[in-house]
Write a protein that holds these residues in place. Structure first.
Motif, PDB file in Angstrom:
ATOM      1  N   UNK A 290       0.813  -1.223   0.000  1.00  0.00           N
ATOM      2  CA  UNK A 290       0.000   0.000   0.000  1.00  0.00           C
ATOM      3  C   UNK A 290       0.845   1.271   0.000  1.00  0.00           C
ATOM      4  N   UNK A 291       1.915   1.296   0.801  1.00  0.00           N
ATOM      5  CA  UNK A 291       2.732   2.498   0.863  1.00  0.00           C
ATOM      6  C   UNK A 291       3.425   2.759  -0.468  1.00  0.00           C
ATOM      7  N   UNK A 292       3.787   1.694  -1.173  1.00  0.00           N
ATOM      8  CA  UNK A 292       4.400   1.840  -2.494  1.00  0.00           C
ATOM      9  C   UNK A 292       3.407   2.430  -3.485  1.00  0.00           C
ATOM     10  N   UNK A 293       2.172   1.950  -3.428  1.00  0.00           N
ATOM     11  CA  UNK A 293       1.141   2.461  -4.334  1.00  0.00           C
ATOM     12  C   UNK A 293       0.846   3.921  -4.023  1.00  0.00           C
ATOM     13  N   UNK A 294       0.753   4.247  -2.729  1.00  0.00           N
ATOM     14  CA  UNK A 294       0.438   5.620  -2.326  1.00  0.00           C
ATOM     15  C   UNK A 294       1.523   6.597  -2.747  1.00  0.00           C
ATOM     16  N   UNK A 295       2.782   6.156  -2.751  1.00  0.00           N
ATOM     17  CA  UNK A 295       3.902   7.043  -3.076  1.00  0.00           C
ATOM     18  C   UNK A 295       4.137   7.179  -4.574  1.00  0.00           C
ATOM     19  N   UNK A 296       3.490   6.334  -5.378  1.00  0.00           N
ATOM     20  CA  UNK A 296       3.721   6.339  -6.826  1.00  0.00           C
ATOM     21  C   UNK A 296       2.870   7.395  -7.522  1.00  0.00           C
ATOM     22  N   UNK A 297       3.309   7.769  -8.723  1.00  0.00           N
ATOM     23  CA  UNK A 297       2.504   8.668  -9.564  1.00  0.00           C
ATOM     24  C   UNK A 297       1.394   7.913 -10.279  1.00  0.00           C
ATOM     25  N   UNK A 298       1.547   6.601 -10.387  1.00  0.00           N
ATOM     26  CA  UNK A 298       0.521   5.803 -11.034  1.00  0.00           C
ATOM     27  C   UNK A 298       0.793   4.325 -10.836  1.00  0.00           C
ATOM     28  N   UNK A 299      -0.250   3.515 -11.025  1.00  0.00           N
ATOM     29  CA  UNK A 299      -0.148   2.066 -10.953  1.00  0.00           C
ATOM     30  C   UNK A 299      -0.422   1.490 -12.339  1.00  0.00           C
ATOM     31  N   UNK A 300       0.368   0.490 -12.741  1.00  0.00           N
ATOM     32  CA  UNK A 300       0.152  -0.192 -14.016  1.00  0.00           C
ATOM     33  C   UNK A 300      -0.288  -1.620 -13.745  1.00  0.00           C
ATOM     34  N   UNK A 301      -1.390  -2.033 -14.366  1.00  0.00           N
ATOM     35  CA  UNK A 301      -1.871  -3.408 -14.306  1.00  0.00           C
ATOM     36  C   UNK A 301      -1.810  -3.976 -15.730  1.00  0.00           C
ATOM     37  N   UNK A 302      -0.755  -4.733 -16.079  1.00  0.00           N
ATOM     38  CA  UNK A 302      -0.623  -5.235 -17.448  1.00  0.00           C
ATOM     39  C   UNK A 302      -1.182  -6.643 -17.652  1.00  0.00           C
ATOM     40  N   UNK A 303      -2.075  -7.106 -16.768  1.00  0.00           N
ATOM     41  CA  UNK A 303      -2.523  -8.498 -16.728  1.00  0.00           C
ATOM     42  C   UNK A 303      -3.177  -8.958 -18.027  1.00  0.00           C
ATOM     43  N   UNK A 304      -3.059 -10.268 -18.277  1.00  0.00           N
ATOM     44  CA  UNK A 304      -3.747 -10.893 -19.402  1.00  0.00           C
ATOM     45  C   UNK A 304      -5.176 -11.274 -19.029  1.00  0.00           C
ATOM     46  N   UNK A 305      -5.419 -11.555 -17.765  1.00  0.00           N
ATOM     47  CA  UNK A 305      -6.791 -11.770 -17.290  1.00  0.00           C
ATOM     48  C   UNK A 305      -6.864 -11.405 -15.823  1.00  0.00           C
ATOM     49  N   UNK A 306      -8.053 -11.045 -15.373  1.00  0.00           N
ATOM     50  CA  UNK A 306      -8.317 -10.717 -13.975  1.00  0.00           C
ATOM     51  C   UNK A 306      -9.767 -11.058 -13.665  1.00  0.00           C
ATOM     52  N   UNK A 307     -10.027 -11.351 -12.394  1.00  0.00           N
ATOM     53  CA  UNK A 307     -11.402 -11.457 -11.940  1.00  0.00           C
ATOM     54  C   UNK A 307     -11.914 -10.071 -11.628  1.00  0.00           C
ATOM     55  N   UNK A 308     -11.437  -9.509 -10.534  1.00  0.00           N
ATOM     56  CA  UNK A 308     -11.673  -8.114 -10.170  1.00  0.00           C
ATOM     57  C   UNK A 308     -10.461  -7.704  -9.355  1.00  0.00           C
ATOM     58  N   UNK A 309      -9.490  -7.016  -9.957  1.00  0.00           N
ATOM     59  CA  UNK A 309      -8.171  -6.839  -9.348  1.00  0.00           C
ATOM     60  C   UNK A 309      -8.171  -6.006  -8.076  1.00  0.00           C
ATOM     61  N   UNK A 310      -7.772  -6.639  -6.975  1.00  0.00           N
ATOM     62  CA  UNK A 310      -7.696  -5.943  -5.693  1.00  0.00           C
ATOM     63  C   UNK A 310      -6.702  -4.798  -5.722  1.00  0.00           C
ATOM     64  N   UNK A 311      -5.601  -4.978  -6.469  1.00  0.00           N
ATOM     65  CA  UNK A 311      -4.569  -3.946  -6.462  1.00  0.00           C
ATOM     66  C   UNK A 311      -5.086  -2.653  -7.082  1.00  0.00           C
ATOM     67  N   UNK A 312      -5.998  -2.747  -8.040  1.00  0.00           N
ATOM     68  CA  UNK A 312      -6.591  -1.537  -8.621  1.00  0.00           C
ATOM     69  C   UNK A 312      -7.535  -0.891  -7.612  1.00  0.00           C
TER      70      UNK A 312
END
Length: 400
Positions: A290-312
């Motif tokens: 969480x702290x890494x996500x909060x400190x970033x300018x953006x998050x990238x999710x390059x997945x080929x499939x997902x159910x409902x991504x928690x990280x997003x």
């Protein structure tokens, strides 16, 4: 009214999306209604520290005494199911909550359901990804057999929950399930817990003329890290001087990490120092992220499939803008074109992902709009209390 003994299931507490959701359920189920137990294939992982003291944890031995039948397909699964059956009877479990393919294969094994009706324990099963894509990619071996066994296991469930409508429609088609059996309950987000984990003042970063983009996920084929590296290669070929350079920080570990690191080193060597304008950093596993996500300018999710991504969902909660592929249920994290929440790319398409990343870098105002829309979306569609109430209703009702 006596408490209902519920047995939640997870492979471990290492921090995957399903493990996070199971741990959240263990914390928030009403103790006036439920006596909560937790089955883990392996009792390991950072999330163990988040499990309340009143939750009884069970796990099988690290290894079973060898026998000849273990060598045939399904032999070891049968051993796990036998141990699980005995646990259900010994602990006098009233209802089982099995989540992910492997947990359902154990809990839904025919050996668990044999015996008199009084010994059969009702199950609520959860499917977290569209199985027509996920099962062949994740399981690899004996897919046809596992598909058949999972279809039978889900039909024996009292209820099947999917985390997205995409997963629901896929499950109905792929396993031949009746529509009335399958219900969508979208993954909730615990806003307070996520923000507490990130810290009131998330760690900053040293000033630099770059955008820091974080990628969080286990380094396996389906998570799309290789697609991302290809996209970065495309971006390096024609990056406008007026735009900040990109610093990708990859959080996670997994079987492909060594191969991905070697590929990136080869890309840098081939480009030369002059053209290697973007950076990729392999930071390893960090829990929680969480702290890494909060400190970033953006998050990238390059997945080929997902159910409902928690990280997003976590990025939305932390007001970090997102670049994501239209993979499975991920598209349901935007309600309409009029309420954009992400910069979108096509899964498995490096050129499409490169375009989305460049648009992200160019459109600061659009990123702010996405943050506002995403915050509204999670508050209205992913409320923790609403999801817990729906799951509790199922756990309290089936077999009662």
């Amino acid at each position: 009214m006596p408490l209902r003994r519920v047995l939640l299931m997870a492979s471990s507490m290492r921090g995957g999306g399903s493990e996070l959701q199971t741990a959240m359920l263990a914390r928030h189920l009403d103790r006036e209604r439920f006596d909560v137990h937790l089955y883990l294939t392996q009792a390991v992982g950072d999330l163990l520290s988040t499990i309340p003291d009143d939750v009884t944890i069970h796990h099988p031995p690290e290894s079973f005494p060898p026998r000849m039948l273990d060598r045939i397909p399904g032999g070891m699964l049968k051993r796990q199911a036998e141990w699980f059956r005995d646990l259900v009877q010994r602990a006098e479990v009233d209802v089982i909550y099995d989540r992910t393919f492997h947990m359902t294969l154990i809990a839904g094994h025919p050996i668990v359901h044999r015996g008199s009706a009084t010994n059969r324990c009702p199950r609520v099963s959860t499917i977290v990804s569209p199985p027509d894509v996920a099962l062949p990619l994740v399981e690899k071996r004996f897919v046809w057999l596992k598909r058949q066994r999972l279809a039978q296991a889900y039909r024996r469930s009292a209820a099947v929950v999917t985390v997205s409508e995409a997963a629901r429609q896929s499950a109905i088609r792929y396993y031949g399930l009746p529509e009335s059996l399958v219900k969508t309950i979208r993954n909730p987000i615990d806003l307070d817990a996520i923000r507490d984990a990130a810290g009131a003042d998330p760690p900053g970063r040293e000033p630099e003329d770059s955008l820091r983009l974080v990628v969080v996920g286990r380094m396996t084929e389906e998570k799309g890290h290789a697609t991302l590296l290809s996209a970065i290669g495309i971006l390096a070929e024609n990056w406008p001087e007026q735009l900040p350079t990109l610093h990708f920080r990859l959080i996670g570990d997994g079987p492909l990490r060594g191969k991905l690191e070697s590929r990136w080193k080869d890309m840098v060597l081939a480009a030369g120092p002059k053209d290697a304008i973007h950076r990729v950093e392999f930071a390893g596993a960090i829990q929680p992220a969480c702290s890494e996500i909060a400190a970033a300018d953006g998050l990238v999710l390059p997945s080929h499939f997902e159910g409902l991504p928690n990280v997003v969902l976590e990025a939305f909660a932390l007001q970090t803008p997102v670049i994501a592929t239209r993979a499975g249920g991920a598209v349901e994290l935007q309600r309409s074109p009029d309420e954009p929440t992400c910069h979108w790319a096509d899964p498995g398409d490096p050129a499409s992902l490169a375009t989305a990343i460049r648009e992200f870098a160019e459109q600061a105002d659009q990123r702010k709009l996405h943050i506002a829309n995403a915050d509204r979306l999670i508050r209205e569609n992913h409320d923790l209390r609403s999801a817990i109430d729906q799951i509790s209703d199922l756990l309290g009702r089936v077999g009662a």
